[in-house]
Design a protein around this motif. Structure first.
Motif, PDB file in Angstrom:
ATOM      1  N   UNK A 136     -18.011   7.508  -3.134  1.00  0.00           N
ATOM      2  CA  UNK A 136     -18.742   8.419  -3.924  1.00  0.00           C
ATOM      3  C   UNK A 136     -17.955   8.843  -5.023  1.00  0.00           C
ATOM      4  N   UNK A 137     -16.821   9.241  -4.622  1.00  0.00           N
ATOM      5  CA  UNK A 137     -15.969   9.621  -5.763  1.00  0.00           C
ATOM      6  C   UNK A 137     -15.411   8.486  -7.071  1.00  0.00           C
ATOM      7  N   UNK A 138     -15.321   7.472  -6.511  1.00  0.00           N
ATOM      8  CA  UNK A 138     -14.938   6.306  -7.097  1.00  0.00           C
ATOM      9  C   UNK A 138     -16.196   6.239  -8.184  1.00  0.00           C
ATOM     10  N   UNK A 139     -17.111   6.212  -7.689  1.00  0.00           N
ATOM     11  CA  UNK A 139     -18.490   6.169  -8.452  1.00  0.00           C
ATOM     12  C   UNK A 139     -18.434   6.947  -9.547  1.00  0.00           C
ATOM     13  N   UNK A 140     -18.274   8.353  -9.161  1.00  0.00           N
ATOM     14  CA  UNK A 140     -18.292   9.598 -10.073  1.00  0.00           C
ATOM     15  C   UNK A 140     -17.410   9.415 -11.072  1.00  0.00           C
ATOM     16  N   UNK A 197       0.737  -1.310  -0.053  1.00  0.00           N
ATOM     17  CA  UNK A 197       0.000  -0.123   0.020  1.00  0.00           C
ATOM     18  C   UNK A 197       0.816   1.281   0.008  1.00  0.00           C
ATOM     19  N   UNK A 198       2.015   1.136   0.821  1.00  0.00           N
ATOM     20  CA  UNK A 198       2.951   2.391   0.710  1.00  0.00           C
ATOM     21  C   UNK A 198       3.464   2.612  -0.500  1.00  0.00           C
ATOM     22  N   UNK A 216     -12.407   0.595   6.197  1.00  0.00           N
ATOM     23  CA  UNK A 216     -13.745   0.824   5.932  1.00  0.00           C
ATOM     24  C   UNK A 216     -13.690   2.357   5.980  1.00  0.00           C
ATOM     25  N   UNK A 217     -13.075   3.154   6.771  1.00  0.00           N
ATOM     26  CA  UNK A 217     -13.317   4.829   6.787  1.00  0.00           C
ATOM     27  C   UNK A 217     -12.961   4.982   5.373  1.00  0.00           C
ATOM     28  N   UNK A 218     -12.014   4.657   4.916  1.00  0.00           N
ATOM     29  CA  UNK A 218     -11.121   5.088   3.622  1.00  0.00           C
ATOM     30  C   UNK A 218     -12.245   4.751   2.512  1.00  0.00           C
ATOM     31  N   UNK A 219     -12.796   3.556   2.686  1.00  0.00           N
ATOM     32  CA  UNK A 219     -13.633   2.920   1.746  1.00  0.00           C
ATOM     33  C   UNK A 219     -14.983   3.841   1.410  1.00  0.00           C
ATOM     34  N   UNK A 239      -9.649   1.523  -4.048  1.00  0.00           N
ATOM     35  CA  UNK A 239      -9.488   0.094  -4.589  1.00  0.00           C
ATOM     36  C   UNK A 239      -8.185  -0.256  -3.593  1.00  0.00           C
ATOM     37  N   UNK A 240      -7.239   0.667  -3.039  1.00  0.00           N
ATOM     38  CA  UNK A 240      -6.428   0.423  -1.940  1.00  0.00           C
ATOM     39  C   UNK A 240      -7.160  -0.123  -0.363  1.00  0.00           C
ATOM     40  N   UNK A 241      -8.250   0.743  -0.271  1.00  0.00           N
ATOM     41  CA  UNK A 241      -9.116   0.471   1.059  1.00  0.00           C
ATOM     42  C   UNK A 241      -9.632  -1.170   0.825  1.00  0.00           C
ATOM     43  N   UNK A 242     -10.334  -1.444  -0.375  1.00  0.00           N
ATOM     44  CA  UNK A 242     -10.693  -2.718  -0.791  1.00  0.00           C
ATOM     45  C   UNK A 242      -9.490  -4.073  -0.530  1.00  0.00           C
ATOM     46  N   UNK A 243      -8.496  -3.503  -1.046  1.00  0.00           N
ATOM     47  CA  UNK A 243      -7.074  -4.400  -0.887  1.00  0.00           C
ATOM     48  C   UNK A 243      -6.874  -4.573   0.340  1.00  0.00           C
TER      49      UNK A 243
END
Length: 316
Positions: free
Chosen positions: A273-277, A79-80, A265-268, A196-200
């Motif tokens: 919303x921005x990812x969806x846009x 991630x880093x 979870x917070x990051x996701x 996507x990093x949050x999902x990872x």
């Protein structure tokens, strides 16, 4: 690089080549030539591949490849490295403007790096969440198709001198805002990757998304190693992958299974919303580019006298 140097390079690169080379081949966005090309007036030469923005681009690729190496078992390290690679995307653009070293090669290198790194991360998510693999595959396809279509339409319809970021408001307001406003572009791209990093990270820390983290194991010692939120360390998996359960890789995987899923979870939640846009923008970009190419096809066919009118009563 001084302004006088750039103006002199621009004038030289725009002049006809002595070897019959097309003038457009020499007019790269920085009006510079690759080192080794002799210039008749004795002007300065540049190696486009060694300009500062492109060197930063190579660094992004190295960091991205390193993140892929650590991706299966080292979520923190991955991630880093991945995040730094993405953040350098803003730095190379700043360097291109500061040093006046904007080039077509750099623009393509930047776009290809973005598309490839995102696609590689989504491939991993497809394996981490097999039920949602078709969704991640669709996102990869949409991202690649949208940007390729947009880039090709810009070159074919707007001309070789036109940048893919020069989108007129009359063609699309949302694309114009996305590409011309640097703040909007940075936030959209950064939070899209952050989701996507949050999902990872959640694939290593959330039993809700990865039920395998709750899998019981026969080893009594491993059964007592309970995670912070109750998920158990899967020692059978460690034994399958590592001959030594105390090796660096095994310990890293064990620590990964003990990751706290709160912040991912917070990051996701914040970035979703921005990812969806961003995906909506990809759809709009694909549709607009397709229509732009179709408009060009209509004009080209009319200029060629197509479709030809057939005489009445004449059979095909």
């Amino acid at each position: 690089m001084s302004g006088t140097k750039n103006r002199r390079q621009g004038a030289t690169a725009a002049s006809p080549e002595p070897h019959g080379q097309d003038k457009e081949d020499a007019r790269s966005n920085g009006s510079a030539q690759v080192a080794g090309d002799d210039m008749e007036d004795g002007g300065p030469r540049e190696n486009i591949f060694l300009l500062w923005p492109n060197i930063i681009g190579y660094s992004r690729i190295i960091l991205a490849v390193a993140s892929l190496y650590y991706m299966p078992l080292h979520p923190r390290t991955c991630s880093l490295l991945y995040s730094v690679s993405c953040l350098l995307d803003a730095l190379d653009g700043y360097a291109a403007r500061y040093f006046e070293q904007s080039t077509r090669f750099g623009a393509v290198l930047d776009m290809v790096t973005d598309r490839c790194t995102t696609a590689c991360l989504l491939v991993f998510l497809s394996s981490a969440f097999p039920r949602w693999a078709i969704l991640f595959q669709g996102l990869i396809s949409l991202d690649l198709a949208s940007h390729y279509m947009h880039m090709y339409a810009t070159l074919a319809m707007g001309g070789a001198e036109n940048s893919h970021k020069n989108v007129d408001k009359s063609r699309s307001r949302i694309l114009s805002l996305y590409y011309t406003n640097k703040t909007v572009l940075f936030i959209a791209c950064a939070l899209n990757e952050a989701f996507f990093i949050a999902l990872y990270l959640l694939s290593f820390s959330s039993p809700l998304l990865s039920p395998s983290l709750l899998q019981t194991v026969p080893d009594h010692a491993a059964r007592e190693a309970i995670q912070h939120h109750g998920a158990q360390v899967n020692s059978s998996l460690l034994k399958q992958i590592f001959t030594n359960p105390y090796s660096a890789g095994a310990l890293e995987l064990a620590r990964a299974n003990k990751m706290d899923s709160f912040w991912p979870w917070v990051l996701a939640g914040v970035s979703f919303p921005v990812m969806a846009v961003k995906q909506i923008i990809n759809v709009v970009q694909l549709v607009k580019a397709s229509k732009w190419l179709a408009e060009g096809d209509v004009r080209a066919r009319r200029a060629a006298g197509l479709p030809r009118r057939r005489r009445k009563g004449k059979t095909a």
